[in-house]
Design a protein around this motif. Sequence first.
Motif, PDB file in Angstrom:
ATOM      1  N   ASN A 241       2.454   4.301  -5.500  1.00  0.00           N
ATOM      2  CA  ASN A 241       2.762   5.441  -6.336  1.00  0.00           C
ATOM      3  C   ASN A 241       1.617   6.452  -6.328  1.00  0.00           C
ATOM      4  N   ALA A 242       1.971   7.779  -6.260  1.00  0.00           N
ATOM      5  CA  ALA A 242       0.941   8.819  -6.160  1.00  0.00           C
ATOM      6  C   ALA A 242       0.012   8.807  -7.367  1.00  0.00           C
ATOM      7  N   THR A 243       0.557   8.537  -8.543  1.00  0.00           N
ATOM      8  CA  THR A 243      -0.288   8.483  -9.745  1.00  0.00           C
ATOM      9  C   THR A 243      -1.258   7.314  -9.670  1.00  0.00           C
ATOM     10  N   VAL A 244      -0.787   6.173  -9.191  1.00  0.00           N
ATOM     11  CA  VAL A 244      -1.663   5.014  -9.030  1.00  0.00           C
ATOM     12  C   VAL A 244      -2.764   5.322  -8.025  1.00  0.00           C
ATOM     13  N   THR A 245      -2.408   6.008  -6.939  1.00  0.00           N
ATOM     14  CA  THR A 245      -3.412   6.387  -5.943  1.00  0.00           C
ATOM     15  C   THR A 245      -4.481   7.283  -6.562  1.00  0.00           C
ATOM     16  N   THR A 246      -4.058   8.234  -7.377  1.00  0.00           N
ATOM     17  CA  THR A 246      -5.017   9.125  -8.051  1.00  0.00           C
ATOM     18  C   THR A 246      -5.921   8.340  -8.992  1.00  0.00           C
ATOM     19  N   LEU A 247      -5.336   7.436  -9.762  1.00  0.00           N
ATOM     20  CA  LEU A 247      -6.139   6.623 -10.673  1.00  0.00           C
ATOM     21  C   LEU A 247      -7.131   5.758  -9.914  1.00  0.00           C
TER      22      LEU A 247
ATOM     23  N   PRO B  61     -15.447  -1.894 -19.913  1.00  0.00           N
ATOM     24  CA  PRO B  61     -14.454  -0.868 -20.243  1.00  0.00           C
ATOM     25  C   PRO B  61     -13.885  -0.104 -19.052  1.00  0.00           C
ATOM     26  N   LEU B  62     -14.659   0.124 -17.994  1.00  0.00           N
ATOM     27  CA  LEU B  62     -14.125   0.884 -16.870  1.00  0.00           C
ATOM     28  C   LEU B  62     -13.005   0.122 -16.170  1.00  0.00           C
ATOM     29  N   GLN B  63     -13.238  -1.157 -15.886  1.00  0.00           N
ATOM     30  CA  GLN B  63     -12.179  -1.961 -15.291  1.00  0.00           C
ATOM     31  C   GLN B  63     -10.972  -2.031 -16.216  1.00  0.00           C
ATOM     32  N   ALA B  64     -11.230  -2.238 -17.502  1.00  0.00           N
ATOM     33  CA  ALA B  64     -10.136  -2.353 -18.464  1.00  0.00           C
ATOM     34  C   ALA B  64      -9.331  -1.059 -18.516  1.00  0.00           C
ATOM     35  N   TRP B  65     -10.013   0.096 -18.502  1.00  0.00           N
ATOM     36  CA  TRP B  65      -9.303   1.379 -18.484  1.00  0.00           C
ATOM     37  C   TRP B  65      -8.432   1.500 -17.239  1.00  0.00           C
ATOM     38  N   TYR B  66      -8.972   1.136 -16.098  1.00  0.00           N
ATOM     39  CA  TYR B  66      -8.223   1.247 -14.848  1.00  0.00           C
ATOM     40  C   TYR B  66      -6.948   0.408 -14.889  1.00  0.00           C
ATOM     41  N   VAL B  67      -7.073  -0.817 -15.357  1.00  0.00           N
ATOM     42  CA  VAL B  67      -5.897  -1.684 -15.441  1.00  0.00           C
ATOM     43  C   VAL B  67      -4.880  -1.126 -16.432  1.00  0.00           C
ATOM     44  N   ASP B  68      -5.342  -0.716 -17.603  1.00  0.00           N
ATOM     45  CA  ASP B  68      -4.433  -0.153 -18.601  1.00  0.00           C
ATOM     46  C   ASP B  68      -3.701   1.065 -18.037  1.00  0.00           C
ATOM     47  N   ALA B  69      -4.452   1.954 -17.371  1.00  0.00           N
ATOM     48  CA  ALA B  69      -3.858   3.189 -16.868  1.00  0.00           C
ATOM     49  C   ALA B  69      -2.836   2.917 -15.766  1.00  0.00           C
ATOM     50  N   VAL B  70      -3.158   2.004 -14.860  1.00  0.00           N
ATOM     51  CA  VAL B  70      -2.239   1.699 -13.766  1.00  0.00           C
ATOM     52  C   VAL B  70      -1.007   0.967 -14.281  1.00  0.00           C
ATOM     53  N   HIS B  71      -1.198   0.037 -15.194  1.00  0.00           N
ATOM     54  CA  HIS B  71      -0.057  -0.703 -15.720  1.00  0.00           C
ATOM     55  C   HIS B  71       0.853   0.184 -16.564  1.00  0.00           C
ATOM     56  N   ALA B  72       0.318   1.260 -17.113  1.00  0.00           N
ATOM     57  CA  ALA B  72       1.165   2.206 -17.832  1.00  0.00           C
ATOM     58  C   ALA B  72       2.116   2.928 -16.877  1.00  0.00           C
ATOM     59  N   VAL B  73       1.738   2.977 -15.595  1.00  0.00           N
ATOM     60  CA  VAL B  73       2.571   3.621 -14.577  1.00  0.00           C
ATOM     61  C   VAL B  73       3.481   2.610 -13.892  1.00  0.00           C
ATOM     62  N   ASP B  74       2.910   1.487 -13.451  1.00  0.00           N
ATOM     63  CA  ASP B  74       3.663   0.473 -12.708  1.00  0.00           C
ATOM     64  C   ASP B  74       3.005  -0.882 -12.938  1.00  0.00           C
ATOM     65  N   GLU B  75       3.654  -1.722 -13.712  1.00  0.00           N
ATOM     66  CA  GLU B  75       3.043  -2.993 -14.090  1.00  0.00           C
ATOM     67  C   GLU B  75       3.078  -4.020 -12.964  1.00  0.00           C
ATOM     68  N   ASP B  76       3.832  -3.738 -11.903  1.00  0.00           N
ATOM     69  CA  ASP B  76       3.984  -4.712 -10.821  1.00  0.00           C
ATOM     70  C   ASP B  76       3.121  -4.410  -9.603  1.00  0.00           C
ATOM     71  N   VAL B  77       2.283  -3.383  -9.674  1.00  0.00           N
ATOM     72  CA  VAL B  77       1.457  -3.018  -8.527  1.00  0.00           C
ATOM     73  C   VAL B  77       0.379  -4.089  -8.301  1.00  0.00           C
TER      74      VAL B  77
END
Length: 429
Positions: free
Chosen positions: A2-8, A115-131
Motif C-alpha cells: 500500500n502507498a500509505t504504508v510505503t510512505t510510513l 516509541p518510534l517502533q511503536a508509532w510505526y506499528v500503530d500507524a501501519v496497522h491503522a492502514v493495513d493490519e495484515d501487512v
Amino acid sequence: MNATVTTLTRRYVALNVLGWLPTGLCAPVLILLLAARGIDMATMGALLAAYGLTAAALELPTGGLADVVGRRPVLIAASLLFLVSAVSLGIGTSVLVIATGILLEAAGRALDSGPLQAWYVDAVHAVDEDVDLTSGFAHGRTAGSIALAVGALVGGALAGWAPVPSTGAGPILALSLPYLAAAGVIVIRILVQLAWVGETVRRPRADVSAVLADIPRTVRVGIGTCARNSVLRRITVLCGVIGVVLAAVELLAPLQIAASLGGDSRAVGAFAVFTALGGFAMAAGSAASPTLSRLLGSVRRTVVVALVLTAVAVAALGTPILLLVAAGYVGVYLALGAPEPLLDTLTHRAATAGERATVLSVQSLALRICGSVGALAAGLLAANASSTAVWVLVVAVLGLGALAAAGLPGRERSGEADPTATGRVLELA
C-alpha cells in the motif's frame, strides 16, 4: 505494498537515520573529549556508570509513559534532552556540566528506546493490519546502522582535521565539534518529528497525576507479559545475551586493536574506522535478514545460526593476530544484525498496542542490565585472569542464547498467533 504504508516506512527509515546519526558522530570522541577536559579515568568510570544506572532506572517508567500519553510527545521530549545533552557535552568545561549532559543523554535514551517502533506499528496497522513488516524493520535497522557508521567517520574527521585547538581551557575544542554537529542534526530531527509523527491510537486525556498513577500498572503489564509469553520471554533472554556480547566487545576489542597498531597515536582513527565498519556490518546483516530467513526456512534457524556465527567471530577476537581481531570485530556486528528485524517482528506479533512500547522497554532494560553485568565481569576477568577468559565466557553466554532461540516459533511470515502467546497477536515491521 500500500502507498500509505510505503510512505510510513520511508518516514520510519528517515527517523532512524536522524536518530542514530548524532550517536555515530559522537561515538569515537567521548572518552577523548573527557580526557581533554582534564577528567581522570576514575571520574570517567563514575560518569559512565551513572549513565548506565540512569538509563536502566528510567527504562521501564518511560516505556510505560509512551503507552499512556502517546508516542509523539515522548519522542519530542527525548530529542530535546539529546539536544541539551549534546550542547552541554560539547562546550561544558566543568565536571558538573559534563555530568549533567551525560545524565540527560541517559534519560533521553530511556525515553527513546521504544516509541518510534511503536508509532510505526500503530500507524501501519491503522492502514493495513495484515501487512508483513519484517522488511520495514530491516530497512529501518539498516539505515540506522549506516547512519551510525557514517556518523563515526564524519565525527572522527571533524575532530581530527578541524583547525581548532585539541586541548585548552576554552569551551570549543576540536573534539567538541562532533557534539555541536550532532546538536544540529537533532534540531532537524525535532522538526521532522513534529511534521511526521502523529497519534493513531486514541488515548483518553490524562493529567500528570493520572499519568504517574498509570505508569506502574503499565510497567507491571509489560513485565508480566514478557514473563508469561514464551516468545517474549525468549526474546528478552536474547536481548540480555546481546547486551553481554556487545559490552565485552566494546570494552576489550578497541584496546586490542589500538595495542596491535602500536600505541595511542593511531587509536583515535582506528576506533572511528572500526566503529564505522561495525555499523556497516550490522546494516548488512539487517538488510540480509529477510533473505536469510527465507533461505534457512524459519526465524528459529536464522537466529540460532546467527548466534553460532557470533561465537565464531568472538573466538577470532581472542587471537593475537590483528587481521583476525579486526575480522572478528566486524563479524560480531554482522552476525548480530541478521536476527534483529526477525526478533522485532516476533515481539510485535505477541504484544498488543497498549503494551507494545513497554515490552520494548523491558527488552531494552534486559540488554542494559546484562550489558552492565557483562562489562563488569569482563573488566574483572581481563584484569585478574586474561582477555581469553572473557571471550570464553562470552561464547558460553552465546551458547545459552542459542538454547533460548531454539524454542522460538519456526514460522516467519504467517499471521497466525504463536500458540504460547497471550492476547491478540499483532504483526510488526
